[in-house]
Design an enzyme around this catalytic site. Structure first.
Site, PDB file in Angstrom:
ATOM      1  N   CYS A 105     -34.686 108.509  -8.265  1.00  0.00           N
ATOM      2  CA  CYS A 105     -34.785 108.737  -6.104  1.00  0.00           C
ATOM      3  C   CYS A 105     -33.086 109.940  -5.835  1.00  0.00           C
ATOM      4  CB  CYS A 105     -35.337 107.304  -5.456  1.00  0.00           C
ATOM      5  SG  CYS A 105     -37.060 107.139  -5.617  1.00  0.00           S
TER       6      CYS A 105
HETATM    7  N1  COA Z   1     -54.145  95.480  -1.749  1.00  0.00           N
HETATM    8  C1  COA Z   1     -54.125  94.040  -1.088  1.00  0.00           C
HETATM    9  N2  COA Z   1     -53.074  93.130  -1.128  1.00  0.00           N
HETATM   10  C2  COA Z   1     -51.694  93.996  -2.344  1.00  0.00           C
HETATM   11  C3  COA Z   1     -51.796  94.889  -2.779  1.00  0.00           C
HETATM   12  C4  COA Z   1     -52.502  95.558  -2.982  1.00  0.00           C
HETATM   13  N3  COA Z   1     -53.118  97.169  -2.593  1.00  0.00           N
HETATM   14  N4  COA Z   1     -50.373  95.068  -3.887  1.00  0.00           N
HETATM   15  C5  COA Z   1     -49.853  93.629  -3.497  1.00  0.00           C
HETATM   16  N5  COA Z   1     -51.023  92.882  -3.104  1.00  0.00           N
HETATM   17  C6  COA Z   1     -50.713  91.353  -2.258  1.00  0.00           C
HETATM   18  C7  COA Z   1     -50.101  90.891  -3.646  1.00  0.00           C
HETATM   19  O1  COA Z   1     -50.521  89.974  -5.226  1.00  0.00           O
HETATM   20  C8  COA Z   1     -49.510  89.584  -2.702  1.00  0.00           C
HETATM   21  O2  COA Z   1     -50.252  88.687  -2.664  1.00  0.00           O
HETATM   22  P1  COA Z   1     -49.896  86.947  -3.615  1.00  0.00           P
HETATM   23  O3  COA Z   1     -48.925  86.536  -2.324  1.00  0.00           O
HETATM   24  O4  COA Z   1     -50.827  86.174  -3.312  1.00  0.00           O
HETATM   25  O5  COA Z   1     -49.171  86.621  -4.856  1.00  0.00           O
HETATM   26  C9  COA Z   1     -48.758  89.949  -1.867  1.00  0.00           C
HETATM   27  O6  COA Z   1     -50.319  91.240  -1.531  1.00  0.00           O
HETATM   28  C10 COA Z   1     -47.845  90.597  -0.652  1.00  0.00           C
HETATM   29  O7  COA Z   1     -47.331  91.736  -2.149  1.00  0.00           O
HETATM   30  P2  COA Z   1     -45.881  92.067  -2.573  1.00  0.00           P
HETATM   31  O8  COA Z   1     -45.518  92.767  -3.186  1.00  0.00           O
HETATM   32  O9  COA Z   1     -44.844  90.720  -2.310  1.00  0.00           O
HETATM   33  O10 COA Z   1     -45.429  93.173  -1.097  1.00  0.00           O
HETATM   34  P3  COA Z   1     -44.733  93.195  -0.734  1.00  0.00           P
HETATM   35  O11 COA Z   1     -44.689  93.369   0.969  1.00  0.00           O
HETATM   36  O12 COA Z   1     -43.291  93.232  -1.051  1.00  0.00           O
HETATM   37  O13 COA Z   1     -44.505  95.010  -0.968  1.00  0.00           O
HETATM   38  C11 COA Z   1     -44.099  96.844  -2.094  1.00  0.00           C
HETATM   39  C12 COA Z   1     -44.742  95.533  -2.282  1.00  0.00           C
HETATM   40  C13 COA Z   1     -44.107  97.908  -2.979  1.00  0.00           C
HETATM   41  C14 COA Z   1     -44.391  97.902  -0.732  1.00  0.00           C
HETATM   42  C15 COA Z   1     -42.443  96.551  -1.568  1.00  0.00           C
HETATM   43  O14 COA Z   1     -41.796  95.554  -2.368  1.00  0.00           O
HETATM   44  C16 COA Z   1     -40.859  98.171  -1.524  1.00  0.00           C
HETATM   45  O15 COA Z   1     -41.683  98.352  -0.713  1.00  0.00           O
HETATM   46  N6  COA Z   1     -39.881  97.274  -1.590  1.00  0.00           N
HETATM   47  C17 COA Z   1     -39.371  98.711  -2.250  1.00  0.00           C
HETATM   48  C18 COA Z   1     -39.770 100.421  -3.367  1.00  0.00           C
HETATM   49  C19 COA Z   1     -39.128 100.658  -3.193  1.00  0.00           C
HETATM   50  O16 COA Z   1     -37.887 101.087  -2.716  1.00  0.00           O
HETATM   51  N7  COA Z   1     -38.964 101.538  -4.403  1.00  0.00           N
HETATM   52  C20 COA Z   1     -38.339 102.086  -4.982  1.00  0.00           C
HETATM   53  C21 COA Z   1     -39.269 102.729  -5.504  1.00  0.00           C
HETATM   54  S1  COA Z   1     -38.117 104.798  -6.435  1.00  0.00           S
END
Ligand code: COA
Length: 374
Positions: A156
């Site tokens: 990225c």
């Molecule tokens: N729909 C519904 N629920 C979902 C889901 C979806 N598509 N994906 C995950 N969930 C659920 C999970 O299973 C979890 O359930 P649980 O609490 O029962 O375990 C809950 O939602 C929360 O999931 P989590 O992964 O902890 O969500 P989050 O708030 O951390 O958001 C991201 C996920 C990926 C958006 C976030 O962590 C993020 O943006 N991280 C940084 C990303 C980044 O910059 N990456 C760089 C890539 S180059």
């Protein structure tokens, strides 16, 4: 020593979009299909049932509403769940070259320059469509630029690391100008069958023209300073590579051959790293947070950007001070901060300061401090 400046930028945007509603519908159909196919194993407790995705979760967790892709038909087909891109012959332009050339031509047009004015092409992207010859050299050939070209990959952060490389070469006098181009086909390395991440990425290409400041013909951004940093982490990883065939189970449909991340950890570890990086960069260059008119951040997650903006400015940024494009484009890896810059910089006035910052896998973080001249 010469002063480098950004004199033009360009964005190639694919024609197809996938809304969250379309994405969730396809994913849920796939999950139902898998659950039916594996009903016995699920009932026996040998396998977990796949859960549905949700539009509400995607918007709340990421701020993403839609994404552009090179092919939506394969992605939205529950029997396929990845893009289908036509096999091209070796005599045809590659798909990344085609996207890159469009973005480069827009950047050249904005700067009022011809391809023959360019001494170097750096193709800086998270994924390159082949090992060699370098995609950058194919772009050089298609555009008709002179000098040399090479590929680089810092995930990225590829765009800002590429801008630093180009700016340093312009500064030293080894070249007069360079195009840094970021063709990103993120849809091809995203695991669309994983609800934790299936909404994250989109496709796009961006280009940035860097020249000696005295060669600028129109409004431009003087590059005051660049700074790059890396710190090893496995929290964003993709194990696909040229050794795949040599490993016993390398050719099987393995989850780790696509993008994987521990999103929570990334969130927690990258935020302080990036906020500190930007603050130290500004401090060392004598630019205070009240001097900074705009922050063009990597476009991965809205909450993440809100947090960084607040930390850097010492207050909640106004929407125009820290523009987001991720709601329309999703995360486009290295291209995100350049889309934000390209679409939200014309209104800045003489002497205004801004900062482009990208961050991601590696971990890596790169920042470019600029000053507007009109
Ligand atoms: N729909 C519904 N629920 C979902 C889901 C979806 N598509 N994906 C995950 N969930 C659920 C999970 O299973 C979890 O359930 P649980 O609490 O029962 O375990 C809950 O939602 C929360 O999931 P989590 O992964 O902890 O969500 P989050 O708030 O951390 O958001 C991201 C996920 C990926 C958006 C976030 O962590 C993020 O943006 N991280 C940084 C990303 C980044 O910059 N990456 C760089 C890539 S180059």
């Amino acid at each position: 020593m010469y002063t480098p400046a950004i004199t033009g930028t360009g964005v190639f945007t694919p024609s197809e979009t996938i809304s969250n509603a379309e994405l969730v519908e396809a994913f849920n159909a796939y999950a139902d299909k898998m659950n039916t196919a594996n009903a016995d194993a699920i009932a026996a407790g040998d396998m977990e049932a796949m859960e549905h995705s949700s539009e509400e979760f995607i918007v709340k967790a990421s701020g993403i509403e839609s994404r552009f892709v090179m092919d939506k038909s394969g992605v939205l087909d529950p029997e396929i769940m990845h893009p289908i891109l036509r096999q091209r012959s070796d005599d045809e332009p590659g798909i990344m070259t085609e996207m890159a050339v469009d973005a480069c031509e827009k950047a050249l047009a904005q700067a009022g320059k011809a391809a023959s004015d360019v001494d170097a092409v750096i193709c800086a992207a998270s994924n390159l469509e082949r090992a060699y010859p370098a995609v950058a050299i194919e772009i050089q050939d298609a555009l008709g630029t002179g000098g040399f070209a090479f590929d680089m990959n810092v995930a990225c952060s590829s765009a800002t690391f590429g801008i630093q490389a180009a700016a340093d070469m312009v500064r030293s006098g080894s070249i007069r100008s360079a195009l840094v181009v970021n063709p990103e086909i993120c849809s091809a390395h995203l695991e669309w069958r994983d609800r934790d991440c299936h909404f994250i990425f989109g496709d796009v290409a961006t280009a940035t023209l860097i020249e000696r400041i005295e060669d600028a013909k129109g409004p431009h951004f003087e590059i005051l300073s660049t700074r790059c940093a890396t710190q090893f982490s496995n929290n964003i990883r993709n194990n696909n590579g040229f050794l795949r065939r040599s490993r016993p189970d390398g050719m099987t449909d393995r989850r780790d051959m696509q993008f994987m991340q521990n999103g929570r950890k990334v969130f927690k570890e990258v935020l302080p790293m990036v906020s500190q990086h930007i603050s130290e960069h500004m401090q060392d260059e004598g630019v205070s947070n009240s001097d900074l008119k705009r922050l063009w951040l990597h476009q991965a997650n809205k909450t993440m950007n809100d947090f960084i903006g607040k930390k850097v400015l010492g207050r909640t940024p106004e929407p125009e001070e820290q523009p987001n494009i991720l709601q329309d484009y999703a995360n486009t890896s290295s291209a995100g901060s350049i889309i934000a810059f390209s679409q939200n910089s014309d209104d800045l006035g003489e002497g205004d300061h801004g900062l482009i910052c990208s961050f991601g896998a590696g971990y890596s973080v790169g920042s470019v401090l600029v000053r507007r001249h009109i």
